[in-house]
Design an enzyme around this catalytic site. Structure first.
Site, PDB file in Angstrom:
ATOM      1  CG  HIS A  85      35.141  47.101  31.473  1.00 34.41           C
ATOM      2  ND1 HIS A  85      33.521  46.972  31.573  1.00 34.41           N
ATOM      3  CD2 HIS A  85      35.386  46.338  32.608  1.00 34.41           C
ATOM      4  CE1 HIS A  85      34.261  46.767  33.085  1.00 34.41           C
ATOM      5  NE2 HIS A  85      34.804  46.447  33.355  1.00 34.41           N
TER       6      HIS A  85
ATOM      7  CG  HIS B  26      39.265  44.181  34.739  1.00 35.61           C
ATOM      8  ND1 HIS B  26      39.328  44.473  36.145  1.00 35.61           N
ATOM      9  CD2 HIS B  26      37.552  44.213  33.870  1.00 35.61           C
ATOM     10  CE1 HIS B  26      37.554  44.925  36.269  1.00 35.61           C
ATOM     11  NE2 HIS B  26      36.805  44.515  35.125  1.00 35.61           N
TER      12      HIS B  26
ATOM     13  CG  HIS C 258      33.576  40.843  34.742  1.00 38.49           C
ATOM     14  ND1 HIS C 258      34.310  41.257  32.744  1.00 38.49           N
ATOM     15  CD2 HIS C 258      34.069  42.421  35.438  1.00 38.49           C
ATOM     16  CE1 HIS C 258      34.691  43.066  33.209  1.00 38.49           C
ATOM     17  NE2 HIS C 258      34.516  43.738  34.263  1.00 38.49           N
TER      18      HIS C 258
ATOM     19  CD  GLU D  83      31.254  45.564  35.557  1.00 41.69           C
ATOM     20  OE1 GLU D  83      31.806  46.865  34.597  1.00 41.69           O
ATOM     21  OE2 GLU D  83      32.893  45.373  36.461  1.00 41.69           O
TER      22      GLU D  83
END
Length: 229
Positions: A160, A92, A90, A71
């Site tokens: 996500h 989670h 990024h 990603e």
């Protein structure tokens, strides 16, 4: 810059924002059309030797045979769209996930999360690409995510995770950490009753004050992270 990037990986792990997954990047000081990101690995284990340079399309300049994050396109797409952004995270982080799947905007509950302003946008990959494995695997999806972020500082990703951005690595790390804390507090407060969120002007003023004091939290988190290395 590389030292801060390595520290950011370790801090985000210690603060519960990332685990074996997630990544943080920084725009290159030498060339704004490139960014630095670790090879594909657990953030807590990143060292200076693991950092790779990429162009804004997610192409490694010289990976040297090392695996790269699937990603990585998230980072380049946001740097393209947002010249004011110097760092992208990024993750989670667990307390944030419920907000993306319920369509509930993450809003500033207290002064430490003033950067959330009037709320966080939500990106739904299904609306863009139908049935997927939920990963941002190419520039088309990354561009769609960047558009969903728009001018905000934080975007939820349905099913996500999320993305936090900042004007420096420390700035982005602060936002990622306090977005997770705000999510936990917002969920708890909602169970108690109606929530009085910060007014957008209160949020703006609080964010300005906190932005001037980032070093205080950064130095503490960095020392805690290094104490266990």
């Amino acid at each position: 810059m590389i030292d801060d990037l390595v520290s950011a990986n370790h801090i985000l792990y210690r603060q519960g924002v990332v685990d074996g997954f997630g990544h943080v990047s920084v725009r290159s000081e030498r060339d704004p059309q490139r960014f630095l990101l670790a090879r594909s690995m657990a953030p807590a284990l990143v060292t200076a030797a693991d950092i790779i340079e990429f162009d804004l399309d997610g192409n490694a300049i010289d990976a040297g045979g090392r695996n790269v994050y699937l990603e990585r396109f998230i980072h380049g797409a946001i740097y393209k769209l947002r010249p004011d952004v110097t760092s992208v995270i990024h993750s989670h982080s667990p307390s944030v996930i419920p907000f993306g799947v319920t369509g509930t905007s993450l809003r500033p509950l207290y002064h430490m999360s003033g950067f959330l302003g009037a709320g966080s946008p939500i990106f739904d990959i299904r609306a863009e690409a139908g049935m997927t494995d939920m990963l941002i695997r190419d520039n088309r999806l990354a561009d769609a995510l960047a558009r969903a972020l728009g001018g905000a500082d934080f975007v939820l990703m349905r099913g996500h995770g999320s993305v936090a951005v900042g004007r420096s690595i420390r700035h982005a790390v602060y936002r990622a950490v306090y977005a997770e804390i705000n999510a936990r507090l917002q969920a708890e407060a909602t169970r108690l009753g109606a929530v009085t969120f910060l007014h957008p002007e209160e949020a703006r003023k609080a964010a300005e004050t906190n932005d001037a004091a980032l070093t205080r939290a950064w130095e503490l988190w960095k020392r805690e992270a290094r104490a266990v290395e």
